[in-house]
Design an enzyme around this catalytic site. Sequence first.
Site, PDB file in Angstrom:
ATOM      1  N   HIS A 124       0.816  -1.225   0.000  1.00 32.75           N
ATOM      2  CA  HIS A 124       0.000   0.000   0.000  1.00 32.75           C
ATOM      3  C   HIS A 124       0.848   1.273   0.000  1.00 32.75           C
ATOM      4  CE1 HIS A 124      -3.625  -2.284   0.464  1.00 32.75           C
ATOM      5  NE2 HIS A 124      -3.307  -2.759   1.653  1.00 32.75           N
ATOM      6  N   ASP A 161      -2.724 -10.715  -2.527  1.00 30.20           N
ATOM      7  CA  ASP A 161      -3.320 -10.217  -1.284  1.00 30.20           C
ATOM      8  C   ASP A 161      -4.780  -9.839  -1.572  1.00 30.20           C
ATOM      9  OD1 ASP A 161      -2.198  -8.811   1.525  1.00 30.20           O
ATOM     10  OD2 ASP A 161      -3.950  -7.790   0.694  1.00 30.20           O
ATOM     11  N   HIS A 163      -6.321  -7.326  -0.670  1.00 27.25           N
ATOM     12  CA  HIS A 163      -6.444  -5.891  -0.915  1.00 27.25           C
ATOM     13  C   HIS A 163      -5.619  -5.491  -2.144  1.00 27.25           C
ATOM     14  CE1 HIS A 163      -6.957  -6.466   3.515  1.00 27.25           C
ATOM     15  NE2 HIS A 163      -8.049  -5.767   3.246  1.00 27.25           N
ATOM     16  N   ASP A 244      -4.713 -12.945   3.173  1.00 28.95           N
ATOM     17  CA  ASP A 244      -5.962 -12.472   3.781  1.00 28.95           C
ATOM     18  C   ASP A 244      -7.193 -12.710   2.913  1.00 28.95           C
ATOM     19  OD1 ASP A 244      -4.791 -10.634   2.072  1.00 28.95           O
ATOM     20  OD2 ASP A 244      -4.811  -8.968   3.506  1.00 28.95           O
TER      21      ASP A 244
HETATM   22 ZN   LIG Z   1      -4.236  -7.284   2.599  1.00 31.16          ZN
END
Ligand SMILES: [Zn+2]
Length: 307
Positions: A124, A161, A163, A244
């Site tokens: 991120h 991931d 996200h 995740d």
């Molecule tokens: Zn994540």
Amino acid sequence: VTLFISHTACLDHDVPKGFAENPDRLLAIANALSGDEFDALDQEDAPLLPVDMAVNVHSSDYLDYLEHARPREGMVQIAPDVMMSPGTWEAVLRSMGGAVYAVDAVLNQRARNAFCATRPPGHHAETAQAMGFCFINNVAVAARHAQSAHGLERVAIVDFDVHHGNGTQEIFWSDPSVMYASTHQMPCYPGTGAASETGAGNIFNEPLEPGSDGEALRLAFEEGIIPALNEFRPELIILSAGFDAHWRDPLADLRWTEEDFEWITRQLMAVANDHCNGRLISVLEGGYDLEALGSSVAMHVRTLMAE
Ligand SMILES: [Zn+2]
């Protein structure tokens, strides 16, 4: 041989009680890899590299700010969900260092592939912005290092991931020498990652609906990401390996299992075998249910170790 890179300093990045991204994650991974079957792993410490290694990725003002934001005691918040404790800076540098070390080991043919069990994660983190548990974008530094130190022309980053790796996408948005491909839940944090976001034709986003399972993921890889990788012909594959998307994970709502992580790992190893002598490095991102994280990483590493 498969390299396993970690460092106890990564446990010293303290976070508030109840914080999802915490040191117990690395302990759960170490515990899951304690069996005999993992004896053949070559375990090495992530080196402490100078922050200058990140100047090809982050602005020097941002790196300077981070380095001086570290508190002598207690914690300071530097962005939403980004906390700094006295031990954070060394953990940040060793997370980056582990990824760079993995690139060197794999490109110097000392190892076939490598997994970095380090924290904080990185995908991120943007050019000049800490976000979502991330400070320095470890996979981005690794990709740039593969190009600047080893002369590679095409590096692919594949991010599974749950996200979207907004930081990695932003960093390589107009750089066709680095391909970025991601599966992620949408809608979900951080909100980027629509299929229409294509950069310089080097960005491949495969958003997945909340509640979807391994079937949707297989489709995304078989019809989107793998053909794109085959066309790109990477000289190195770097994984942003988040766990995740597992059904047990508390931060999102996909329904993947350990077998799905095994499948992804096998597919990407096959692409690496076809294009780059199997050269693949995998860097830990998310994964917040400790039991699911341990069993999923064990499956991932077991697969990386298999010839
Ligand atoms: Zn994540």
